[in-house]
Motif scaffolding. Structure first.
Motif, PDB file in Angstrom:
ATOM      1  N   GLN A   1       1.035  -0.890  -0.188  1.00 23.90           N
ATOM      2  CA  GLN A   1       0.226  -0.174   0.352  1.00 23.90           C
ATOM      3  C   GLN A   1       0.891   1.379  -0.092  1.00 23.90           C
ATOM      4  OE1 GLN A   1      -3.270   0.643   0.026  1.00 23.90           O
ATOM      5  NE2 GLN A   1      -3.454   2.152   0.088  1.00 23.90           N
ATOM      6  N   VAL A   2       2.039   1.652   0.691  1.00 26.74           N
ATOM      7  CA  VAL A   2       3.129   2.470   0.938  1.00 26.74           C
ATOM      8  C   VAL A   2       4.357   1.964   0.014  1.00 26.74           C
ATOM      9  CG1 VAL A   2       3.858   4.061   2.404  1.00 26.74           C
ATOM     10  CG2 VAL A   2       1.393   3.592   2.717  1.00 26.74           C
ATOM     11  N   ILE A   3       5.495   2.847  -0.055  1.00 24.58           N
ATOM     12  CA  ILE A   3       6.724   2.201  -0.401  1.00 24.58           C
ATOM     13  C   ILE A   3       6.905   3.525   0.591  1.00 24.58           C
ATOM     14  CG2 ILE A   3       8.250   1.205  -2.390  1.00 24.58           C
ATOM     15  CD1 ILE A   3       4.739   1.521  -3.077  1.00 24.58           C
ATOM     16  N   GLY A   4       8.087   3.558   0.638  1.00 24.02           N
ATOM     17  CA  GLY A   4       8.697   4.712   0.807  1.00 24.02           C
ATOM     18  C   GLY A   4      10.797   4.129   0.328  1.00 24.02           C
ATOM     19  N   MET A   5      10.453   5.450  -0.071  1.00 20.74           N
ATOM     20  CA  MET A   5      12.502   4.887  -0.676  1.00 20.74           C
ATOM     21  C   MET A   5      13.496   5.908  -0.562  1.00 20.74           C
ATOM     22  SD  MET A   5      11.007   4.688  -4.824  1.00 20.74           S
ATOM     23  CE  MET A   5       9.579   3.500  -5.297  1.00 20.74           C
ATOM     24  N   GLN A   6      14.473   5.511  -0.102  1.00 14.99           N
ATOM     25  CA  GLN A   6      15.067   6.440  -0.377  1.00 14.99           C
ATOM     26  C   GLN A   6      16.810   6.114  -1.053  1.00 14.99           C
ATOM     27  OE1 GLN A   6      15.233   4.184   2.580  1.00 14.99           O
ATOM     28  NE2 GLN A   6      13.648   4.492   2.782  1.00 14.99           N
ATOM     29  N   GLU A   7      17.329   7.418  -0.675  1.00 12.53           N
ATOM     30  CA  GLU A   7      18.086   7.207  -2.558  1.00 12.53           C
ATOM     31  C   GLU A   7      17.635   7.381  -4.131  1.00 12.53           C
ATOM     32  OE1 GLU A   7      22.241   5.095  -2.522  1.00 12.53           O
ATOM     33  OE2 GLU A   7      22.540   5.725  -0.309  1.00 12.53           O
ATOM     34  N   ALA A   8      16.292   8.154  -3.769  1.00 15.82           N
ATOM     35  CA  ALA A   8      15.762   8.612  -4.512  1.00 15.82           C
ATOM     36  C   ALA A   8      15.771   9.704  -5.612  1.00 15.82           C
ATOM     37  CB  ALA A   8      13.741   8.065  -3.428  1.00 15.82           C
ATOM     38  N   CYS A   9      16.402   8.934  -6.962  1.00 11.91           N
ATOM     39  CA  CYS A   9      15.996  10.342  -7.740  1.00 11.91           C
ATOM     40  C   CYS A   9      14.744  10.962  -7.900  1.00 11.91           C
ATOM     41  CB  CYS A   9      16.558  10.508  -8.952  1.00 11.91           C
ATOM     42  SG  CYS A   9      18.869  10.014  -8.599  1.00 11.91           S
ATOM     43  N   VAL A  10      14.083  12.032  -8.694  1.00 12.16           N
ATOM     44  CA  VAL A  10      13.019  12.508  -8.778  1.00 12.16           C
ATOM     45  C   VAL A  10      12.334  11.614 -10.833  1.00 12.16           C
ATOM     46  CG1 VAL A  10      11.101  13.673  -9.858  1.00 12.16           C
ATOM     47  CG2 VAL A  10      12.292  14.309  -7.573  1.00 12.16           C
ATOM     48  N   SER A  11      13.300  11.612 -11.287  1.00 11.99           N
ATOM     49  CA  SER A  11      13.189  10.752 -12.226  1.00 11.99           C
ATOM     50  C   SER A  11      13.331   9.407 -12.477  1.00 11.99           C
ATOM     51  CB  SER A  11      14.634  11.322 -13.589  1.00 11.99           C
ATOM     52  OG  SER A  11      15.741  10.847 -12.972  1.00 11.99           O
ATOM     53  N   ASP A  12      13.827   8.727 -11.288  1.00 13.10           N
ATOM     54  CA  ASP A  12      13.900   7.195 -11.159  1.00 13.10           C
ATOM     55  C   ASP A  12      13.115   6.882 -10.945  1.00 13.10           C
ATOM     56  OD1 ASP A  12      16.176   6.571 -12.537  1.00 13.10           O
ATOM     57  OD2 ASP A  12      17.255   6.811 -11.196  1.00 13.10           O
ATOM     58  N   VAL A  13      12.124   7.865 -10.254  1.00 13.89           N
ATOM     59  CA  VAL A  13      10.864   7.347  -8.981  1.00 13.89           C
ATOM     60  C   VAL A  13       9.793   7.052  -9.833  1.00 13.89           C
ATOM     61  CG1 VAL A  13       9.174   7.916  -7.171  1.00 13.89           C
ATOM     62  CG2 VAL A  13      11.356   8.005  -6.542  1.00 13.89           C
ATOM     63  N   GLU A  14       9.432   8.095 -11.385  1.00 15.09           N
ATOM     64  CA  GLU A  14       8.466   8.930 -11.954  1.00 15.09           C
ATOM     65  C   GLU A  14       8.715   7.601 -13.035  1.00 15.09           C
ATOM     66  OE1 GLU A  14       6.354  10.761 -12.197  1.00 15.09           O
ATOM     67  OE2 GLU A  14       6.934  11.283 -10.129  1.00 15.09           O
ATOM     68  N   ARG A  15       9.280   6.694 -13.259  1.00  9.77           N
ATOM     69  CA  ARG A  15       9.994   5.388 -14.189  1.00  9.77           C
ATOM     70  C   ARG A  15       9.479   4.940 -13.811  1.00  9.77           C
ATOM     71  NH1 ARG A  15      15.822   7.086 -16.354  1.00  9.77           N
ATOM     72  NH2 ARG A  15      15.101   9.155 -18.334  1.00  9.77           N
ATOM     73  N   ILE A  16       9.535   4.571 -12.414  1.00 10.65           N
ATOM     74  CA  ILE A  16       9.609   3.072 -11.413  1.00 10.65           C
ATOM     75  C   ILE A  16       7.370   3.225 -11.827  1.00 10.65           C
ATOM     76  CG2 ILE A  16       9.072   2.219  -8.950  1.00 10.65           C
ATOM     77  CD1 ILE A  16      11.924   3.284  -9.113  1.00 10.65           C
ATOM     78  N   ARG A  17       7.065   4.122 -11.251  1.00 12.88           N
ATOM     79  CA  ARG A  17       5.523   4.976 -11.213  1.00 12.88           C
ATOM     80  C   ARG A  17       5.303   4.678 -12.488  1.00 12.88           C
ATOM     81  NH1 ARG A  17       3.856  10.197 -10.347  1.00 12.88           N
ATOM     82  NH2 ARG A  17       1.526   9.100 -10.451  1.00 12.88           N
ATOM     83  N   GLU A  18       5.160   4.866 -13.944  1.00 16.84           N
ATOM     84  CA  GLU A  18       4.562   4.352 -15.030  1.00 16.84           C
ATOM     85  C   GLU A  18       5.478   2.698 -15.529  1.00 16.84           C
ATOM     86  OE1 GLU A  18       3.236   4.961 -18.215  1.00 16.84           O
ATOM     87  OE2 GLU A  18       3.053   6.378 -16.863  1.00 16.84           O
ATOM     88  N   TYR A  19       6.345   2.286 -14.699  1.00 22.41           N
ATOM     89  CA  TYR A  19       6.113   0.802 -15.223  1.00 22.41           C
ATOM     90  C   TYR A  19       5.272   0.410 -14.038  1.00 22.41           C
ATOM     91  CZ  TYR A  19      10.769   2.340 -18.054  1.00 22.41           C
ATOM     92  OH  TYR A  19      11.627   3.212 -18.504  1.00 22.41           O
ATOM     93  N   LEU A  20       5.029   0.141 -12.933  1.00 21.96           N
ATOM     94  CA  LEU A  20       4.251  -0.258 -12.165  1.00 21.96           C
ATOM     95  C   LEU A  20       2.839  -0.227 -12.402  1.00 21.96           C
ATOM     96  CD1 LEU A  20       5.498   1.431  -8.177  1.00 21.96           C
ATOM     97  CD2 LEU A  20       5.268  -1.151  -8.948  1.00 21.96           C
ATOM     98  N   LYS A  21       2.590   0.918 -13.854  1.00 18.85           N
ATOM     99  CA  LYS A  21       1.103   1.056 -13.956  1.00 18.85           C
ATOM    100  C   LYS A  21       0.953   0.413 -14.600  1.00 18.85           C
ATOM    101  CE  LYS A  21      -2.152   4.645 -15.144  1.00 18.85           C
ATOM    102  NZ  LYS A  21      -2.700   6.131 -15.492  1.00 18.85           N
ATOM    103  N   SER A  22       1.710   0.775 -16.100  1.00 15.55           N
ATOM    104  CA  SER A  22       1.642   0.245 -17.511  1.00 15.55           C
ATOM    105  C   SER A  22       2.292  -1.314 -17.652  1.00 15.55           C
ATOM    106  CB  SER A  22       2.797   0.865 -18.683  1.00 15.55           C
ATOM    107  OG  SER A  22       4.224   0.830 -17.912  1.00 15.55           O
TER     108      SER A  22
END
Length: 302
Positions: free
Chosen positions: A89-110
């Motif tokens: 339900q909730v994921i806390g990430m560290q050492e995270a670049c905004v660009s990487d997180v956006e791509r991870i979110r997109e792959y999680l969805k698509s």
């Protein structure tokens, strides 16, 4: 920015253009495998594939922490597949670049059909780590993904970060059908005990304001480290066997076999937890299933 240099730009563009079209997205990714070869440390483009018995939908009472490692030669497709396997339900990430997180979110969805909201706790603008233009470098720090909307987001930089700026972020979101305050932090590096002691005092003061809270992240300290005492005084680790004493048995969460990653629970009962090794980071995935409606009572004494 992917640090491996093996990111396929065509795949990234295709993911944006065909958000809902998994077949085309998959075909483009396969084409990239031919063009650029493996990008995961294990030598496989995706590392291990999502198992057949992987969770198919978000688990509403599951919370995960993961230092995704930066800079690391890792694939965001692979990182998304790891998260999708357990679908917290909730994921806390560290050492995270905004660009990487956006791509991870997109792959999680698509690729996996999992949609997450996001809030950031970036404390650095770092071109070396996150790419971007020299005058507009990528943001670096913490991020929280939540299947439910988040409110009252705050981003706090510690007065002393040590050798690199560090901070915490906090959001209120739903976990197990209950509103919970979630804190995500990354404390100062390993040999900076006195700096971490100051940071945990700042964090503990805020956590103490909430009867029901989760404080997770990379604390860069083993359980019996003195600087963690303010947190232990307020909350218990999700692992009931792990305590800040020589009698505790704490499962390691890093490649160097130390426990540095925690999900501290305040006013919330743990149900089960798991530490899962991964080829995409030098930190393991740690997730826990919790019961926010049931309190274990006061935290264990230090």
């Amino acid at each position: 920015m992917e640090t491996s240099g093996a990111t396929c730009p065509y795949a990234e563009e295709a993911m944006v253009l065909v958000r809902g079209t998994r077949l085309l997205a998959g075909a483009v990714v396969v084409a990239c495998m031919v063009l650029v070869g493996p990008s995961a440390p294990s030598g496989a483009l995706f590392g291990r594939s999502v198992p057949v018995d992987a969770v198919r939908d978000v688990v509403p009472n599951r919370v995960m922490t993961w230092n995704i490692c930066n800079p690391c030669d890792a694939s965001n497709v692979g990182r998304a597949a790891e998260i999708a396997t357990y679908a917290p339900q909730v994921i806390g990430m560290q050492e995270a670049c905004v660009s990487d997180v956006e791509r991870i979110r997109e792959y999680l969805k698509s690729l996996h059909g999992l949609e997450y909201h996001v809030e950031y706790g970036s404390v650095l603008q770092d071109w070396g780590r996150c790419g971007g233009a020299p005058w507009n470098p990528g943001a670096f720090g913490q991020a929280v993904l939540s299947a439910a909307p988040m409110t009252d987001s705050v981003e706090v930089e510690y007065p002393d970060g040590g050798s690199e700026d560090r901070g915490y972020m906090a959001v209120t979101t739903m976990v197990g059908g209950q509103p919970v305050r979630v804190f995500n932090t990354h404390l100062a590096q390993r040999r900076q005990e006195t700096v971490r002691a100051g940071q945990t005092r700042v964090l503990a003061e805020e956590v103490a304001r909430h009867d029901r809270a989760i404080a997770l992240g990379d604390f860069n300290a083993v359980p019996d480290a003195p600087e963690l005492a303010p947190i232990w005084a307020l909350a218990a680790d999700t692992d009931p066997e792990c305590r800040p004493s020589s009698f505790g048995v704490c499962e390691p969460t890093t490649d160097w076999r130390s426990k540095f990653d925690y999900v501290f629970l305040r006013g919330i009962a743990p149900l089960k937890h798991r530490v899962q090794t991964t080829p995409y980071s030098d930190h393991d995935l740690l997730y826990t299933d919790v019961d926010p409606a049931f309190s274990e009572g006061p935290a264990q004494p230090v």
